[in-house]
Design a protein around this motif. Structure first.
Motif, PDB file in Angstrom:
ATOM      1  N   LEU A  54       0.840  -1.202   0.000  1.00 51.86           N
ATOM      2  CA  LEU A  54       0.000   0.000   0.000  1.00 51.86           C
ATOM      3  C   LEU A  54       0.869   1.244   0.000  1.00 51.86           C
ATOM      4  CD1 LEU A  54      -2.640  -1.079   2.677  1.00 51.86           C
ATOM      5  CD2 LEU A  54      -2.956  -1.021   0.211  1.00 51.86           C
ATOM      6  N   ASP A  74       0.788  -0.523 -11.633  1.00 55.74           N
ATOM      7  CA  ASP A  74      -0.223  -0.332 -10.585  1.00 55.74           C
ATOM      8  C   ASP A  74      -1.275  -1.449 -10.646  1.00 55.74           C
ATOM      9  OD1 ASP A  74      -1.735   1.425  -8.629  1.00 55.74           O
ATOM     10  OD2 ASP A  74      -3.207   1.114 -10.219  1.00 55.74           O
ATOM     11  N   ALA A  78      -2.116  -4.205  -7.826  1.00 48.98           N
ATOM     12  CA  ALA A  78      -3.481  -4.347  -7.313  1.00 48.98           C
ATOM     13  C   ALA A  78      -3.906  -5.814  -7.388  1.00 48.98           C
ATOM     14  CB  ALA A  78      -4.436  -3.462  -8.104  1.00 48.98           C
ATOM     15  N   ASN A  82      -4.775  -8.316  -4.335  1.00 50.52           N
ATOM     16  CA  ASN A  82      -6.072  -9.003  -4.326  1.00 50.52           C
ATOM     17  C   ASN A  82      -5.926 -10.515  -4.157  1.00 50.52           C
ATOM     18  OD1 ASN A  82      -8.253 -10.413  -6.321  1.00 50.52           O
ATOM     19  ND2 ASN A  82      -9.148  -8.743  -5.135  1.00 50.52           N
ATOM     20  N   TYR A 110     -13.191  -7.606  -7.349  1.00 49.55           N
ATOM     21  CA  TYR A 110     -12.012  -7.173  -8.120  1.00 49.55           C
ATOM     22  C   TYR A 110     -11.265  -8.366  -8.726  1.00 49.55           C
ATOM     23  CZ  TYR A 110     -12.983  -2.634  -6.184  1.00 49.55           C
ATOM     24  OH  TYR A 110     -13.605  -1.456  -5.855  1.00 49.55           O
TER      25      TYR A 110
ATOM     26  N   GLU B 297     -12.872   4.864   1.933  1.00 47.07           N
ATOM     27  CA  GLU B 297     -13.416   3.815   1.057  1.00 47.07           C
ATOM     28  C   GLU B 297     -12.466   3.566  -0.117  1.00 47.07           C
ATOM     29  OE1 GLU B 297     -17.415   4.488  -0.475  1.00 47.07           O
ATOM     30  OE2 GLU B 297     -16.933   3.156  -2.154  1.00 47.07           O
ATOM     31  N   ILE B 300      -9.739   1.490   1.177  1.00 48.21           N
ATOM     32  CA  ILE B 300     -10.177   0.090   1.377  1.00 48.21           C
ATOM     33  C   ILE B 300     -10.205  -0.644   0.039  1.00 48.21           C
ATOM     34  CG2 ILE B 300     -12.118  -1.388   2.070  1.00 48.21           C
ATOM     35  CD1 ILE B 300     -12.957   1.015   3.937  1.00 48.21           C
ATOM     36  N   ARG B 301     -10.790   0.013  -0.934  1.00 50.62           N
ATOM     37  CA  ARG B 301     -10.907  -0.648  -2.245  1.00 50.62           C
ATOM     38  C   ARG B 301      -9.531  -0.925  -2.854  1.00 50.62           C
ATOM     39  NH1 ARG B 301     -16.044  -0.810  -4.482  1.00 50.62           N
ATOM     40  NH2 ARG B 301     -17.620   0.291  -3.278  1.00 50.62           N
ATOM     41  N   ARG B 302      -8.634   0.045  -2.666  1.00 52.63           N
ATOM     42  CA  ARG B 302      -7.275  -0.157  -3.193  1.00 52.63           C
ATOM     43  C   ARG B 302      -6.629  -1.347  -2.479  1.00 52.63           C
ATOM     44  NH1 ARG B 302      -4.394   1.181  -6.678  1.00 52.63           N
ATOM     45  NH2 ARG B 302      -3.022   2.909  -6.193  1.00 52.63           N
ATOM     46  N   ALA B 303      -6.839  -1.442  -1.157  1.00 50.05           N
ATOM     47  CA  ALA B 303      -6.263  -2.563  -0.404  1.00 50.05           C
ATOM     48  C   ALA B 303      -6.879  -3.889  -0.857  1.00 50.05           C
ATOM     49  CB  ALA B 303      -6.494  -2.346   1.085  1.00 50.05           C
ATOM     50  N   MET B 304      -8.140  -3.847  -1.227  1.00 46.48           N
ATOM     51  CA  MET B 304      -8.837  -5.087  -1.634  1.00 46.48           C
ATOM     52  C   MET B 304      -8.512  -5.496  -3.067  1.00 46.48           C
ATOM     53  SD  MET B 304     -10.448  -5.914   1.021  1.00 46.48           S
ATOM     54  CE  MET B 304      -9.735  -4.978   2.360  1.00 46.48           C
ATOM     55  N   GLY B 305      -7.808  -4.638  -3.793  1.00 47.91           N
ATOM     56  CA  GLY B 305      -7.393  -5.061  -5.130  1.00 47.91           C
ATOM     57  C   GLY B 305      -7.820  -4.158  -6.269  1.00 47.91           C
ATOM     58  N   ALA B 306      -8.379  -2.990  -5.929  1.00 49.63           N
ATOM     59  CA  ALA B 306      -8.758  -2.070  -7.015  1.00 49.63           C
ATOM     60  C   ALA B 306      -7.521  -1.331  -7.498  1.00 49.63           C
ATOM     61  CB  ALA B 306      -9.790  -1.070  -6.504  1.00 49.63           C
ATOM     62  N   SER B 307      -7.399  -1.193  -8.802  1.00 50.21           N
ATOM     63  CA  SER B 307      -6.268  -0.434  -9.349  1.00 50.21           C
ATOM     64  C   SER B 307      -6.662   1.045  -9.381  1.00 50.21           C
ATOM     65  CB  SER B 307      -5.953  -0.926 -10.762  1.00 50.21           C
ATOM     66  OG  SER B 307      -7.080  -0.719 -11.580  1.00 50.21           O
ATOM     67  N   LYS B 308      -5.688   1.898  -9.712  1.00 45.54           N
ATOM     68  CA  LYS B 308      -5.971   3.335  -9.821  1.00 45.54           C
ATOM     69  C   LYS B 308      -7.080   3.565 -10.845  1.00 45.54           C
ATOM     70  CE  LYS B 308      -1.468   5.399  -8.842  1.00 45.54           C
ATOM     71  NZ  LYS B 308      -0.317   6.061  -9.429  1.00 45.54           N
ATOM     72  N   SER B 309      -6.916   2.926 -12.001  1.00 45.25           N
ATOM     73  CA  SER B 309      -7.903   3.142 -13.061  1.00 45.25           C
ATOM     74  C   SER B 309      -9.263   2.579 -12.648  1.00 45.25           C
ATOM     75  CB  SER B 309      -7.434   2.533 -14.378  1.00 45.25           C
ATOM     76  OG  SER B 309      -7.166   1.157 -14.187  1.00 45.25           O
ATOM     77  N   GLN B 314     -14.750   3.650 -11.275  1.00 46.04           N
ATOM     78  CA  GLN B 314     -15.880   3.506 -10.343  1.00 46.04           C
ATOM     79  C   GLN B 314     -16.598   4.849 -10.133  1.00 46.04           C
ATOM     80  OE1 GLN B 314     -15.081   2.153  -6.301  1.00 46.04           O
ATOM     81  NE2 GLN B 314     -16.997   3.132  -5.717  1.00 46.04           N
ATOM     82  N   PRO B 381      -3.082   4.701  -1.354  1.00 43.29           N
ATOM     83  CA  PRO B 381      -3.945   3.896  -0.496  1.00 43.29           C
ATOM     84  C   PRO B 381      -3.618   4.026   0.990  1.00 43.29           C
ATOM     85  CG  PRO B 381      -2.643   2.507  -1.990  1.00 43.29           C
ATOM     86  CD  PRO B 381      -2.456   3.919  -2.415  1.00 43.29           C
TER      87      PRO B 381
END
Lengths: 221, 388
Positions: A54, A74, A78, A82, A110, B297, B300-309, B314, B381
């Protein structure tokens, strides 16, 4: 499983330079449960963020599950987060606008898992933490202990190899804290999940395999 | 992911209600303005049916002179006008000339059908003076004077209302006193009230001795200038010194008529642009606020696997979902206009306006969401997670 080599983290502003981590060398083996302790501001969370990809170290090398990340985009980072990492935070970090089950599904979303499978896996994870009957509730309708169990369900739903927990019992009373700790210990024992847990609680830390202490950004043991 | 976006918006419905309403109203404003513009543009595109360049109108104020005196004087004027080389053609007609303010309406009958129509009283030279062409039959000529019927020439709108696709020349209609009228010709179009006005059914009747017409149209050569106008005025004064004559140019009258539509159109455009700009600003502000409120949020989403894009997509996606909900509501109301035929606007115009308004709303929403979404995507993140 996790290898930090000469890791440094320096926060720089125009006038001041703050060393958050100084020459950290740490090896966490597969299926190991390591706790990290130290006073506030000693760099525990920073180290956990670097392990969780992170945040980036200012210097040094991070290797997780045999991978280094210098060349990762990136998107690839990610994806790695995940697939390999699960996160638990002190203040739960649930999304209040999503129901319990939708919060737990998030990592699978994701991963492009289909809706039916997401529901199945999320229900399974919630059953595992004893919240099978709270799936339709919203985070605001839960107690602190329940919220943290939802966060654990979310962390384990994607079956990650590593769980990074940042003071998971910090906001809970001792009964709830013990419950959460028991779940983490079971995950480590039964599922062989590698866990790194930042804590202020010596009692909790003693339950883990190994304790790492930080002071002013430096590893002291 | 789309289902997830709808879920978020649904779960945040109270927070998003204001935004949905704002977009809904701006859609309705855009829809109204675009309907007006597209409707007018559709009429503008249709051929005018006559020439207005180098056409002058002369209104004759006969100061209450008796009909017979008017006829005699007009005969003198007719003879005098023939002597001016600058005049190509001229015609005597009643006052509802192109771009004028007069209008005469009557109704004609075709079987059970009663058709309201503009009535134009003209002479044999009207079509040639205004460069009009016929799609069926012929214009009035000398033979009509002795004919045992009353000849009329109808326009395309009348033809369509009375005869549909059937030929109209040679057919009979009746006036409001049940007198038979014979259609001797059809002009496709005669938009005498201007380019932006919806064409209306109309017919031409031949000027006769029943009443005197008071307008005169001259088709002049392009070199007809102020000196010619002075000579013309002088000659008209010699013939009818107690009358007064008012000369106007059709192209000037046209400009003034067009202004009557263009000015309100411009006002509507400015008002709607201002409203849309405000909506855009509001949208931008709300999004900016939302993103700042949802930093955790994002973390959190970035930690869960969401990329920048993924984060950027979203937030843009959420705005597009909100827009879609607003547009669905707006479209529900907008489609009532063609369904209930509230105004005399073609259904196609309404549907085109709905589509164009929706595209514009999506474009505005997309543009406004782009910058805040990019900023959201850029958030580190670790920093986002620790935002309180």
């Amino acid at each position: 499983m996790i290898h930090l080599q000469n890791v440094e983290k320096v926060y720089q502003t125009k006038t001041i330079e703050t060393v958050a981590l100084n020459n950290i060398n740490l090896e966490v083996g597969k299926s190991e449960f390591v706790s990290v302790m130290g006073p506030s501001g000693c760099g525990k969370s920073t180290m956990l963020n670097i392990m969780g990809l992170l945040d980036l170290p200012s210097d040094g090398k991070v290797m997780i599950d045999g991978q280094t990340f210098e060349a990762y985009s990136d998107k690839a980072l990610a994806q790695f987060r995940n697939q390999t990492l699960g996160f638990i935070f002190q203040s739960y970090h649930l999304i209040n606008d999503l129901s319990v089950i939708d919060n737990v599904e998030l990592p699978l979303l994701y991963r492009n898992v289909n809706r039916k499978e997401r529901k199945r896996l999320a229900s399974e994870a919630l059953e595992k933490v004893g919240l099978g009957n709270r799936m339709k509730h919203f985070p605001t309708q839960l107690s602190g202990g329940q919220k943290q169990r939802v966060a654990i369900a979310r962390a384990i739903v994607g079956k990650p190899k590593i769980i990074l927990a940042d003071e998971p019992t910090g906001n809970l009373d001792s009964v709830m804290g013990n419950e959460v700790m028991d779940i983490l210990l079971k995950l480590n024992e039964i599922d062989d999940t590698t866990i790194v847990m930042v804590t202020h609680d010596e009692t909790m830390a003693r339950k883990t395999h190994r304790l790492v202490r930080l002071f002013d950004g430096t590893q002291v043991n | 992911m789309i289902r997830h976006l709808f879920l978020i918006i649904w779960n945040q419905k109270r927070r998003n209600f204001g935004l949905i309403l704002e977009i809904f109203f701006s859609f309705l404003v855009l829809f109204a303005v675009l309907t007006f513009i597209i409707d007018k543009y559709n009429y503008y595109r249709q051929p005018l049916g006559f020439e207005y360049q180098n056409v002058w109108s002369i209104y004759q104020d006969t100061k209450g002179a008796p009909k017979e005196e008017v006829f005699a004087t007009q005969e003198q004027i007719r003879n005098a006008l023939k002597s001016f080389p600058e005049i190509i053609d001229f015609t005597f007609t009643n006052s509802n000339i192109p771009y004028g303010s007069s209008r005469s309406i009557t109704s004609l009958k075709k079987g059970d059908k009663e058709i309201d129509a503009d009535i134009f009283t003209v002479d044999e030279h009207f079509a040639s003076t205004l460069g009009m062409s016929l799609s069926e039959g012929r214009w009035f000529n000398e033979s009509d004077r002795a004919a045992g019927y009353k000849p009329v020439i109808i326009n395309g709108v009348f033809k369509e209302e009375a005869f549909g696709d059937e030929p109209a020349a040679g057919q009979m209609v009746e006036d409001y006193n049940d007198n038979p009228l014979k259609i001797i010709g059809v002009v496709d179009q005669y938009k005498y009230r201007g380019e932006f006005v919806k064409p209306f059914a109309g017919f031409f009747q031949r000027v006769d001795t029943t009443f005197a017409v008071r307008s005169l149209l001259l088709h002049v050569r392009s070199n007809a200038d102020a000196k010619f106008e002075e000579r013309l005025n002088k000659r008209l004064d010699q013939i009818a010194s107690n009358w007064s004559f008012e000369i106007n140019y059709l192209d000037e009258m046209r400009k003034s008529t067009l202004r009557e539509t263009k000015i309100p159109m411009l006002i509507f455009i400015i008002i709607s642009a201002f409203l849309v700009f405000n909506v855009a600003l509001g949208l931008f502000g709300v999004l900016w606020y939302n993103i700042n409120k949802r930093k955790q949020e994002i973390g959190i989403r970035r930690a869960m696997g969401a990329s920048k894009s993924g984060i950027g997509r979203q937030f843009v996606g959420e705005v597009l979902v909100i827009s879609t909900l607003s547009l669905a509501l707006g479209t529900f109301f907008a489609v009532q206009f063609p369904l209930l035929k509230v105004f005399s606007v073609q259904a196609g115009v309404y549907f085109l306006s709905i589509v164009v308004s929706a595209i514009l709303i999506y474009l505005i929403a997309f543009t406004c969401s782009l910058y805040p979404s990019v900023q959201a995507a850029k958030l580190q993140p670790a920093v986002a997670l620790h935002d309180e």
